[in-house]
Design a protein around this motif. Structure first.
Motif, mmCIF file in Angstrom:
data_model
loop_
_atom_site.group_PDB
_atom_site.id
_atom_site.type_symbol
_atom_site.label_atom_id
_atom_site.label_comp_id
_atom_site.label_asym_id
_atom_site.label_seq_id
_atom_site.Cartn_x
_atom_site.Cartn_y
_atom_site.Cartn_z
ATOM 1 N N ASN A 97 0.856 -1.120 -0.044
ATOM 2 C CA ASN A 97 0.099 0.042 0.041
ATOM 3 C C ASN A 97 0.826 1.105 0.123
ATOM 4 N N ASN A 98 0.557 2.317 -0.494
ATOM 5 C CA ASN A 98 1.135 3.595 -0.694
ATOM 6 C C ASN A 98 2.429 3.575 -1.522
ATOM 7 N N ARG A 99 2.603 2.692 -2.280
ATOM 8 C CA ARG A 99 3.669 2.420 -3.173
ATOM 9 C C ARG A 99 4.851 1.846 -2.382
ATOM 10 N N LEU A 100 4.782 1.593 -1.149
ATOM 11 C CA LEU A 100 5.918 1.201 -0.417
ATOM 12 C C LEU A 100 6.488 -0.323 -1.021
ATOM 13 N N PRO A 101 7.699 -0.444 -0.716
ATOM 14 C CA PRO A 101 8.084 -1.958 -0.975
ATOM 15 C C PRO A 101 7.324 -3.140 -0.333
ATOM 16 N N PRO A 102 7.221 -4.163 -0.977
ATOM 17 C CA PRO A 102 6.424 -5.354 -0.598
ATOM 18 C C PRO A 102 7.040 -5.629 0.802
ATOM 19 N N GLY A 103 6.089 -5.935 1.698
ATOM 20 C CA GLY A 103 6.511 -6.217 3.173
ATOM 21 C C GLY A 103 6.693 -5.034 4.052
ATOM 22 N N GLY B 152 0.042 -5.581 2.985
ATOM 23 C CA GLY B 152 -0.305 -6.391 1.800
ATOM 24 C C GLY B 152 0.231 -7.814 2.393
ATOM 25 N N ASP B 153 -0.752 -8.886 2.107
ATOM 26 C CA ASP B 153 -0.493 -10.366 2.499
ATOM 27 C C ASP B 153 0.362 -11.010 1.448
ATOM 28 N N PHE B 154 1.664 -10.849 1.255
ATOM 29 C CA PHE B 154 2.400 -11.175 0.146
ATOM 30 C C PHE B 154 2.863 -12.881 0.115
ATOM 31 N N PRO B 155 2.860 -13.277 1.451
ATOM 32 C CA PRO B 155 2.942 -14.728 1.770
ATOM 33 C C PRO B 155 1.824 -15.561 1.077
ATOM 34 N N ALA B 156 0.435 -15.032 1.259
ATOM 35 C CA ALA B 156 -0.657 -15.643 0.619
ATOM 36 C C ALA B 156 -0.751 -15.277 -1.007
ATOM 37 N N LEU B 157 -0.230 -14.216 -1.517
ATOM 38 C CA LEU B 157 -0.333 -14.094 -2.485
ATOM 39 C C LEU B 157 0.829 -15.010 -3.300
ATOM 40 N N ILE B 158 1.900 -15.078 -2.945
ATOM 41 C CA ILE B 158 2.769 -16.379 -3.406
ATOM 42 C C ILE B 158 2.285 -17.890 -3.425
ATOM 43 N N GLN B 159 1.586 -18.158 -2.237
ATOM 44 C CA GLN B 159 1.130 -19.374 -2.187
ATOM 45 C C GLN B 159 -0.052 -19.577 -3.421
ATOM 46 N N ALA B 160 -0.836 -18.485 -3.563
ATOM 47 C CA ALA B 160 -1.904 -18.545 -4.536
ATOM 48 C C ALA B 160 -1.311 -18.748 -6.100
ATOM 49 N N LEU B 161 -0.218 -18.035 -6.142
ATOM 50 C CA LEU B 161 0.479 -18.160 -7.439
ATOM 51 C C LEU B 161 1.096 -19.479 -7.741
ATOM 52 N N HIS B 162 1.737 -19.832 -6.545
ATOM 53 C CA HIS B 162 2.350 -21.309 -6.831
ATOM 54 C C HIS B 162 1.015 -22.279 -7.211
ATOM 55 N N GLY C 151 -0.063 -22.302 -10.804
ATOM 56 C CA GLY C 151 0.853 -22.518 -11.802
ATOM 57 C C GLY C 151 1.415 -21.361 -12.658
ATOM 58 N N PHE C 152 1.321 -20.125 -11.613
ATOM 59 C CA PHE C 152 1.857 -18.635 -12.423
ATOM 60 C C PHE C 152 3.087 -19.028 -13.025
ATOM 61 N N ASP C 153 3.198 -18.413 -14.061
ATOM 62 C CA ASP C 153 4.621 -18.633 -14.923
ATOM 63 C C ASP C 153 5.005 -17.173 -15.468
ATOM 64 N N GLY C 154 5.434 -16.444 -14.770
ATOM 65 C CA GLY C 154 5.785 -15.222 -15.051
ATOM 66 C C GLY C 154 6.378 -14.264 -14.030
ATOM 67 N N TYR C 155 6.492 -12.884 -14.185
ATOM 68 C CA TYR C 155 7.084 -12.063 -13.275
ATOM 69 C C TYR C 155 6.294 -11.287 -12.311
ATOM 70 N N LEU C 156 6.960 -10.989 -11.164
ATOM 71 C CA LEU C 156 6.549 -10.074 -10.103
ATOM 72 C C LEU C 156 7.675 -9.148 -10.425
ATOM 73 N N SER C 157 6.909 -7.879 -10.858
ATOM 74 C CA SER C 157 7.871 -6.625 -11.135
ATOM 75 C C SER C 157 7.638 -5.650 -9.965
ATOM 76 N N MET C 158 8.692 -5.206 -9.477
ATOM 77 C CA MET C 158 8.513 -4.273 -8.164
ATOM 78 C C MET C 158 8.360 -2.637 -8.834
ATOM 79 N N GLU C 159 7.141 -2.402 -9.031
ATOM 80 C CA GLU C 159 6.659 -1.088 -9.247
ATOM 81 C C GLU C 159 6.244 -0.609 -8.119
ATOM 82 N N TYR D 200 13.217 -9.154 0.625
ATOM 83 C CA TYR D 200 11.800 -9.900 1.102
ATOM 84 C C TYR D 200 11.166 -10.851 0.348
ATOM 85 N N LEU D 201 11.079 -10.344 -0.896
ATOM 86 C CA LEU D 201 10.287 -11.550 -1.885
ATOM 87 C C LEU D 201 11.196 -12.615 -2.160
ATOM 88 N N LYS D 202 12.262 -12.526 -2.416
ATOM 89 C CA LYS D 202 13.084 -13.591 -3.106
ATOM 90 C C LYS D 202 12.912 -14.757 -2.028
#
Length: 295
Positions: free
Chosen positions: A220-226, A230-240, A243-251, A271-273
């Motif tokens: 939120n507020n364009r802060l870096p992930p973490g 934002g619940d990024f662990p849940a996001l990554i789990q859902a992507l897994h 079968g997501f095949d693409g990029y998370l781009s740090m915008e 944080y994300l790696k």
């Protein structure tokens, strides 16, 4: 299927504040040193703006990406400003300019070894009906997609509720993809927008399913992930799971003056790696529970 990480160029030119600003060469050098192997290039000065790119400059950028072994995760046209870049404009000449701009961006994407061009479906202007603007946008994206198909480039629709008023939600994005009706049109979302709208990132993943091919990662507020809520662990789990095949781009990190772009790139990766590496090492989920929006 692999979840990959990329760094966006915006913090190094700070759209929309534009400062601090670095050349694209300096940006790639810094991003590589921090540990990224892929970059998303925003199509705005001082990095890349097609009308101001000479033939030699285009070749130099292609060579630079090779020299640094840097993959082009995606390209992102900027909207707003003088040209507008509004595929839903009531001005026919502006719609035509935007379409041709996207075509030139698709050519650059292919020339630089990329395969995904992000598409912002524009915004409707008072006096134009929503339905008319939607139809103009769909027709424009259809033309862009057909041109891009021959180049092996996918057109990836992004909902931007803070910046536009046509494609704002997960369902809007899926509906636009279906109305365009071209096989090389896919989906993405920006986690910052999802969080700001008080929605759930993983819901977008499950709803978009196999058509989700790219994500702008930001808290939120364009802060870096973490660094936000934002619940990024849940996001990554859902992507897994899907079968997501693409990029998370740090915008992220370009929302104000006074940022440290290298810090934004570094803490986002730190944080994300580990989350992404753990997901990529995990066995693929069994069963046929993956949804797909493209039906």
């Amino acid at each position: 299927m692999t979840i990959k990480l990329a760094m966006h160029t915006w913090p190094y030119a700070s759209n929309p504040t534009w400062l601090p600003a670095y050349t694209l060469e300096e940006t790639i050098k810094r991003v590589k040193k921090i540990g990224y192997d892929a970059i998303e290039i925003g199509a705005a000065s001082p990095h890349v703006f097609p009308p101001t790119l000479s033939k030699q400059r285009r070749k130099d950028i292609a060579q630079m990406l090779k020299d640094y072994d840097m993959a082009l995760a995606a390209m992102l046209p900027a909207h707003g400003g003088g040209p507008g870049n509004n595929v839903a404009s009531p001005i026919p000449e502006e719609r035509r300019w935007a379409i041709e701009h996207y075509k030139e961006m698709a050519q650059l994407t292919a020339d630089w070894g990329g395969k995904r061009l992000i598409c912002l479906p524009g915004w409707y202007i008072f006096g134009t009906t929503y339905r008319q603007a939607w139809d103009w946008a769909a027709a424009a994206i259809r033309e862009i997609a057909r041109f891009s198909s021959d180049l092996g480039v996918e057109i990836v629709i992004e909902p931007t509720p803070e910046d536009s008023n046509i494609v704002n939600t997960c369902d809007n994005t899926i509906d636009m993809m279906k109305d365009v009706g071209e096989s090389n049109v896919r989906l993405m979302f920006d986690s910052h927008h999802v969080i700001t709208e008080k929605e759930v990132m993983s819901d977008y993943v499950y709803a978009m399913g196999k058509d989700l091919v790219h994500i702008h990662a930001s808290d939120n507020n364009r802060l870096p992930p973490g660094r936000g809520r934002g619940d990024f662990p849940a996001l990554i789990q859902a992507l897994h799971e899907t079968g997501f095949d693409g990029y998370l781009s740090m915008e992220c990190g370009f929302h104000q003056r006074g940022i440290e772009p290298d810090w934004v790139a570094r803490v986002s990766l730190e944080y994300l790696k580990p989350l992404v590496d753990a997901a990529n090492r995990s066995p693929s989920p069994s069963g046929d529970s993956v949804s797909s929006a493209h039906v």
